[in-house]
Design an enzyme around this catalytic site. Structure first.
Site, PDB file in Angstrom:
ATOM      1  CG  PHE A  59      10.199   8.990  -1.792  1.00  0.00           C
ATOM      2  CD1 PHE A  59      10.065   7.900  -1.383  1.00  0.00           C
ATOM      3  CD2 PHE A  59       9.109  10.100  -1.493  1.00  0.00           C
ATOM      4  CE1 PHE A  59       8.725   7.560  -0.482  1.00  0.00           C
ATOM      5  CE2 PHE A  59       7.865   9.907  -0.897  1.00  0.00           C
ATOM      6  CZ  PHE A  59       7.620   8.103  -1.038  1.00  0.00           C
TER       7      PHE A  59
ATOM      8  CB  ILE B 121      10.918  11.696  -5.619  1.00  0.00           C
ATOM      9  CG1 ILE B 121       9.874  10.905  -5.781  1.00  0.00           C
ATOM     10  CG2 ILE B 121      11.537  11.701  -6.862  1.00  0.00           C
ATOM     11  CD1 ILE B 121       9.365  10.664  -6.623  1.00  0.00           C
ATOM     12  CB  CYS B 122      16.553  13.590  -3.447  1.00  0.00           C
ATOM     13  SG  CYS B 122      17.596  14.911  -4.086  1.00  0.00           S
ATOM     14  CB  ILE B 123      15.906  16.967  -8.620  1.00  0.00           C
ATOM     15  CG1 ILE B 123      16.160  17.321  -9.873  1.00  0.00           C
ATOM     16  CG2 ILE B 123      17.092  18.203  -7.221  1.00  0.00           C
ATOM     17  CD1 ILE B 123      15.291  19.075 -10.272  1.00  0.00           C
TER      18      ILE B 123
ATOM     19  CB  ALA C 174      15.148  11.716  -8.501  1.00  0.00           C
TER      20      ALA C 174
END
Lengths: 130, 102, 131
Positions: free
Chosen positions: A39, A77-79, A82
């Protein structure tokens, strides 16, 4: 075949998350392996457990969580994306000194390297976005 | 096998379909999804363009997105193939890679 | 000579990655966040190609000045790509011309290709990330 999926838009705003769920489900039912769903951009908003859509609407985050439970799906989820958008797991909340965390079950936060790895390891990468 | 190009924008609002067709080599396939499915019907100003693209490309349209929009599969341009999500998956597997024209 | 424990197990295969940039900067975040992907990807030592087409050519327009919109100007980062061994930058001729731009307007040296060359180039790739 080994497939990966990239979701670039948030839920509800754009159909891409729904399309990605339908595609992923169809691929799994056909016996393909989904190596990873990544994501990115506003797509990270798929991972918030604080969303409360109306009862007669689908809950996209819960759909992802259910898929991850049933098929042991890797939802990443891409840090960086995010952090910009306020999606945090418990560790990140602690690290950033935030008083709460909102990441839903079945998702994990990691770096963009996970997207590149998905590109390297998978036979196909399918992108859903705006 | 060449690649599969997906288009998810209405051809009446955006130029994504044109861009995909311009960059699709002979034998590459086009799959219309989401608002991209509006390019699939007869009687529109883009129908001729889509028909002429059929000479060089197989063109597919995602049935669930057609039905959702109240459009009829009966009005889909002759030569286009309607697929479901399982068919979408099959196309991804069949073609060498996927280019999503977002 | 590589030592036996330095075999390619950790590195994995090298694949041909193409990043297709089709969006203008600042109006949306796609240009910035796709650049972030490219920078991370460089560490994986894959065979990387960048393409700027459609409004993506505006990403590398010279003389961007974002002071008055309150957003960081990230265009200098494109000049740093060379230092990350990202050296294959292509711009589609038709996209450039239709916007009244020339290579003189661009912040980095690029190779100009026409749409048919670009279509062939895309077919040669193994993974295409389009933003």
């Amino acid at each position: 075949m080994k497939l990966s999926v990239l979701v670039n838009e948030g839920p509800y705003q754009h159909q891409s998350a729904d399309s990605a769920i339908q595609f992923t489900t169809a691929a799994l039912k056909k016996g393909h392996e989904i190596f990873r769903v990544f994501f990115y951009h506003d797509g990270v908003n798929n991972g918030t457990r604080f969303a409360v859509p109306p009862k007669d609407d689908r809950n996209i985050t819960e759909q992802w969580t259910a898929l991850s439970k049933e098929y042991n799906l890797d939802l990443v989820i891409c840090i960086a994306a995010a952090q910009r958008r306020g999606i945090l797991d418990e560790n990140e909340a602690k690290r950033q000194g935030k008083d709460g965390h909102n990441m839903a079950d079945g998702f994990r936060i990691s770096g963009l390297g996970q997207l590149i790895e998905a590109g390297i390891q998978s036979d196909r990468l399918v992108i859903f976005g705006d | 096998m060449p690649m599969l190009h997906t288009v998810n924008k209405s051809p009446f609002e955006r130029r994504t379909l044109d861009t995909a067709l311009r960059h699709a080599v002979k034998g590459a396939a086009i799959l219309l999804i989401e608002d991209g499915v509006y390019a699939a019907f007869d009687g529109t100003v883009v129908a001729e363009k889509v028909k002429s693209a059929l000479k060089d490309h197989k063109i597919y349209v995602l049935g669930p997105d057609v039905a959702a929009r109240g459009m009829s599969e009966h009005h889909v341009i002759d030569g286009l193939q309607v697929v479901d999500y399982g068919g979408f998956v099959d196309l991804v597997v069949e073609y060498d890679k996927v280019q999503s024209w977002l | 000579m590589a030592e036996p424990w330095e075999d390619d197990e950790l590195e994995g295969p090298v694949r041909k990655f193409m990043y297709v940039n089709r969006r203008a900067p600042y109006g949306t975040i796609y240009a910035l966040e796709s650049l972030e992907v490219v920078l991370i990807a460089a560490a994986f030592e894959q065979d990387v190609t960048l393409v700027f087409m459609d409004d993506g050519v505006y990403q590398i327009k010279k003389e961007q000045n974002t002071e008055a919109i309150g957003v960081k100007n990230f265009s200098p980062t494109y000049r740093a790509l060379e230092g990350y061994d990202v050296e294959k930058l292509y711009v589609e001729r038709e996209s450039l011309q239709s916007r009244g731009l020339t290579v003189e307007d661009l912040i980095v040296p690029v190779q100009i290709v026409d749409k048919d060359q670009l279509a062939e180039l895309m077919e040669e790739q193994e993974v295409i990330l389009s933003f």
